[in-house]
Design an enzyme around this catalytic site. Sequence first.
Site, short mmCIF file in Angstrom:
data_model
loop_
_atom_site.label_atom_id
_atom_site.label_comp_id
_atom_site.label_asym_id
_atom_site.label_seq_id
_atom_site.Cartn_x
_atom_site.Cartn_y
_atom_site.Cartn_z
N HIS A 1 -8.15 9.15 -1.33
CA HIS A 1 -7.52 9.06 0.00
C HIS A 1 -8.39 9.65 1.12
CE1 HIS A 1 -3.20 8.77 1.73
NE2 HIS A 1 -4.07 8.60 2.70
N ASP B 1 0.83 -1.20 0.00
CA ASP B 1 0.00 0.00 0.00
C ASP B 1 0.87 1.25 0.00
OD1 ASP B 1 -2.92 1.08 0.78
OD2 ASP B 1 -1.45 2.19 1.96
N1 LIG Z 1 -5.63 5.81 4.22
C1 LIG Z 1 -5.12 6.50 5.20
O1 LIG Z 1 -5.54 7.64 5.51
C2 LIG Z 1 -3.97 5.93 5.96
C3 LIG Z 1 -3.52 6.52 7.15
C4 LIG Z 1 -2.48 5.92 7.81
C5 LIG Z 1 -1.88 4.79 7.31
N2 LIG Z 1 -2.31 4.24 6.13
C6 LIG Z 1 -1.70 3.03 5.53
O2 LIG Z 1 -1.72 2.02 6.50
C7 LIG Z 1 -0.39 1.59 6.75
C8 LIG Z 1 -0.25 1.12 8.16
O3 LIG Z 1 -0.40 2.17 9.08
P1 LIG Z 1 0.87 2.60 9.95
O4 LIG Z 1 1.96 3.04 9.07
O5 LIG Z 1 0.37 3.53 10.97
O6 LIG Z 1 1.33 1.19 10.51
P2 LIG Z 1 1.17 0.32 11.83
O7 LIG Z 1 1.63 -1.02 11.37
O8 LIG Z 1 -0.13 0.45 12.49
O9 LIG Z 1 2.23 0.97 12.82
C9 LIG Z 1 3.50 1.28 12.41
C10 LIG Z 1 4.29 1.69 13.64
O10 LIG Z 1 4.48 0.55 14.48
C11 LIG Z 1 5.87 0.24 14.57
N3 LIG Z 1 5.98 -1.22 14.44
C12 LIG Z 1 5.78 -1.97 13.34
N4 LIG Z 1 5.93 -3.28 13.62
C13 LIG Z 1 6.25 -3.36 14.93
C14 LIG Z 1 6.53 -4.44 15.80
N5 LIG Z 1 6.49 -5.69 15.39
N6 LIG Z 1 6.84 -4.15 17.09
C15 LIG Z 1 6.87 -2.87 17.52
N7 LIG Z 1 6.59 -1.80 16.75
C16 LIG Z 1 6.28 -2.05 15.46
C17 LIG Z 1 6.54 0.97 13.44
O11 LIG Z 1 7.83 1.38 13.82
P3 LIG Z 1 9.09 1.05 12.90
O12 LIG Z 1 8.76 1.50 11.49
O13 LIG Z 1 10.19 1.83 13.53
O14 LIG Z 1 9.27 -0.44 12.99
C18 LIG Z 1 5.65 2.20 13.26
O15 LIG Z 1 5.97 3.20 14.21
C19 LIG Z 1 0.44 2.81 6.37
O16 LIG Z 1 1.81 2.52 6.20
C20 LIG Z 1 -0.25 3.23 5.13
O17 LIG Z 1 0.13 2.42 4.04
C21 LIG Z 1 -3.36 4.78 5.46
#
Ligand SMILES: NC(=O)c1ccc[n+]([C@@H]2O[C@H](COP(=O)([O-])OP(=O)(O)OC[C@H]3O[C@@H](n4cnc5c(N)ncnc54)[C@H](OP(=O)(O)O)[C@@H]3O)[C@@H](O)[C@H]2O)c1
Length: 283
Positions: free
Chosen positions: A111, A48
């Site tokens: 979005h 994504d």
């Molecule tokens: N449509 C929208 O408006 C919208 C908004 C937000 C996000 N998104 C999409 O959804 C995706 C996921 O959301 P998100 O980026 O907030 O991801 P998430 O997976 O909910 O959280 C990511 C955070 O958790 C940490 N993390 C990941 N795996 C971990 C683990 N095993 N243990 C501890 N910490 C961990 C990461 O740190 P590190 O990177 O340092 O590991 C990062 O700070 C986004 O990347 C994007 O593609 C869409």
Amino acid sequence: MENIFDTVELNNGVRMPAFGLGTSGNKDQTVCNDTIKAAVEAGYRLIDTAQMYGNEEQVGKAIHQVDLSDKNLFITSKVDNPNHGYEAASKAIDESLEKLGLDYIDLYLIHWPVVEGRGENWKEDNIETWRALEDAYEAGKVKAIGVSNFMVKHLENLIANCRIKPMVNQIRLHPGVLQEETVVFCEKEQIVVEAWSPLSPIKQMSEDDKVQAMTKKYGKSVAQLLLRFSLQHNFVPLTKSSHPERVVENADVFDFKISDEDMDYLNSLKFDDLKAPDVDEEK
Ligand SMILES: NC(=O)c1ccc[n+]([C@@H]2O[C@H](COP(=O)([O-])OP(=O)(O)OC[C@H]3O[C@@H](n4cnc5c(N)ncnc54)[C@H](OP(=O)(O)O)[C@@H]3O)[C@@H](O)[C@H]2O)c1
């Protein structure tokens, strides 16, 4: 979901992987290369991205560095908020194709429903932007189309005025933010729900004794519990990390099931500092 290769069927018959890699915040080429390579090796097939993340080019390069011939990746991107409107959104899709280096994009989303300068006219604005996605779909530039952060009224407006119904709605979902009204509406309308930021409560939950007991009982990390929670809700979780080892850890969620009692507890959690976004605020 039994394994990471499982798919869900969209309302146009396209099959979408039921577990995905997020990329927001990952702009560095080496980080994109390393995390996407680790993800594909671990079995992730959905990746994504979004114009807003400013990393379509890096993600494109990264997916081309992995041998994709037999991997059948499913790539999602999204029209950025300043690119709403028929002309700008049509151009945006071509730009995404160019940056990603693809002949088609598997899923393209609006979005955000209410964008800066067009807030009062969000209904017409979404219809016009959606028309660009419909035309791109009919032209074969995108294989599925959907929305993100759309609540019931935004979905109703589109459905009442569109030729092609949205196939996906990507919204914030995790313990404490369950957005039931929108989820139930999407289920009724056969719109697949993707969960963004499924790991949001990782810190708060790590301090919760009952969750700690669950990590021991299931032999899983809090991150893994949160992703399993999402899968058991029939959401398609999108999870991101800048660390390849975490990307791999996050995929290891298909060999256990959270009990109904533990799901009830996770469903009951509330966090003062974690809320669904106010999508009517112009972005
Ligand atoms: N449509 C929208 O408006 C919208 C908004 C937000 C996000 N998104 C999409 O959804 C995706 C996921 O959301 P998100 O980026 O907030 O991801 P998430 O997976 O909910 O959280 C990511 C955070 O958790 C940490 N993390 C990941 N795996 C971990 C683990 N095993 N243990 C501890 N910490 C961990 C990461 O740190 P590190 O990177 O340092 O590991 C990062 O700070 C986004 O990347 C994007 O593609 C869409």
